[in-house]
Design an enzyme around this catalytic site. Structure first.
Site, PDB file in Angstrom:
ATOM      1  CB  CYS A 160      -0.920   0.007   1.218  1.00  0.00           C
ATOM      2  SG  CYS A 160      -2.175  -1.278   1.214  1.00  0.00           S
ATOM      3  CG  ASP A 186      -4.391   0.569  -2.479  1.00  0.00           C
ATOM      4  OD1 ASP A 186      -5.515   0.431  -3.014  1.00  0.00           O
ATOM      5  OD2 ASP A 186      -4.012   1.640  -1.964  1.00  0.00           O
ATOM      6  CD  GLU A 191      -1.547   4.109  -8.932  1.00  0.00           C
ATOM      7  OE1 GLU A 191      -2.085   5.215  -8.709  1.00  0.00           O
ATOM      8  OE2 GLU A 191      -1.126   3.375  -8.022  1.00  0.00           O
ATOM      9  CG  HIS A 209      -3.360   4.778  -5.150  1.00  0.00           C
ATOM     10  ND1 HIS A 209      -2.306   5.290  -5.864  1.00  0.00           N
ATOM     11  CD2 HIS A 209      -3.115   5.137  -3.849  1.00  0.00           C
ATOM     12  CE1 HIS A 209      -1.476   5.921  -5.070  1.00  0.00           C
ATOM     13  NE2 HIS A 209      -1.948   5.836  -3.831  1.00  0.00           N
TER      14      HIS A 209
END
Length: 241
Positions: A160, A186, A191, A209
C-alpha cells in the site's frame, strides 16, 4: 519552499525554479493506510475475495475457501528510517505473532514490539511482508527477482506504499511458481492499471489505490495542508516586512 526533487507526480525542482511552493502532508492518512494494509493481509489469508465471489455466484464452497491462520505468523515491515510505519503493528492485533522490520528507529521499535532485523533476516523470516517505504531512486524495484528468491517460500506480500517498489515481472513469475503464495496490491507503477497480467492471477488481490481514501483521512489531509499553507504565508509575510 519545496519538497525533495523526487516526487511521484510533481517535478519539485522545476517548480522551485519557477517560484512555486511544493508541499505534501506526510502522515495525515497513516491510519487509513494501516487499516487497508491489515484488511488486505486478512483477505489474503482467509481467501475473502474467492469466498465472496463464489457466494455471489450461488455456490457453497467451504473447502475451496479454506484459509491460512494469521496467529503466530511472522509479519515483516519494509520501511524507511524516516517513516513511523508502526500503525499496523498495534499491540494486541494477534497473540504470539512476531513482527520484524529493518531500518527502524529504536524508539519506534520498542513502542510497537517490533524486532529490528537485517534485510536478509526480514526476507528469509517473514510469512507476510508489508511495504511502507517511501519512493526514492534507490528503492525503485527493490522487490526484485533476487529479493523474492531470498524470501521464505509461500510468503504473502502486501503493498500500500508505492507501486514502483516492486519489479512487476519478477513478482508475477514468483506468484506463478508458488514462491510467493499471494499478493495484495493497492498501488502500481502505472496508474490506472490496465491490461495487467496481475488480473489473470487468482492469488492476487487488486484495489485501485484506495489506502488513503476514507472521509476521515481526506479531511485530515485537507486540514494539515491548510495549516501548512497558513504557516508558510505567515512566514513569508514576516520576511517581507
Amino acid at each position: 519552499m519545496a519538497g525533495p526533487g523526487w516526487r511521484d507526480n510533481i517535478d519539485a525542482e522545476a517548480a522551485t525554479r519557477r517560484g512555486i511552493v511544493v508541499m505534501n502532508t506526510p502522515g495525515a492518512n497513516a491510519v487509513a493506510v494501516a487499516e487497508l494494509t491489515i484488511a488486505l493481509m486478512l483477505a489474503l489469508a482467509r481467501k475473502l475475495p474467492l469466498a465472496n465471489a463464489t457466494m455471489h455466484a450461488g455456490k457453497w464452497r467451504r473447502r475451496t475457501c479454506k484459509g491460512w491462520s494469521c496467529a503466530a505468523r511472522r509479519w515483516g515491515f519494509w520501511a524507511g528510517k524516516d517513516r513511523p510505519g508502526g500503525r499496523p503493528a498495534g499491540p494486541g492485533l494477534w497473540h504470539g505473532d512476531h513482527r520484524l522490520r529493518p531500518l527502524c528507529l529504536a524508539a519506534v521499535a520498542r513502542e510497537n514490539a517490533i524486532k529490528v532485523v537485517t534485510m536478509e533476516e526480514l526476507l528469509a523470516g517473514s510469512d507476510y511482508l508489508t511495504l511502507h517505504a517511501g519512493l526514492t531512486p534507490q528503492m525503485v524495484g527493490i522487490i526484485n527477482a533476487k529479493a523474492l528468491a531470498a524470501m521464505k517460500k509461500g510468503v504473502r506480500i502486501i503493498n500500500c506504499a508505492r507501486g514502483e517498489l516492486i519489479d512487476d515481472a519478477a513478482l508475477i513469475e514468483a506468484l506463478k511458481s508458488g514462491q510467493v503464495a499471494g499478493a495484495a496490491l493497492d498501488v502500481f507503477a502505472h496508474e490506472p492499471l490496465k491490461d495487467s497480467p496481475y488480473a489473470e492471477l487468482d492469488n492476487v488481490i487488486l484495489t485501485p489505490h484506495i489506502a488513503g481514501s476514507t472521509g476521515e483521512a481526506q479531511e485530515a489531509v485537507g486540514i494539515q495542508i491548510a495549516r501548512q499553507v497558513r504557516d508558510y504565508l505567515k512566514l513569508a509575510w514576516c520576511r517581507m516586512r
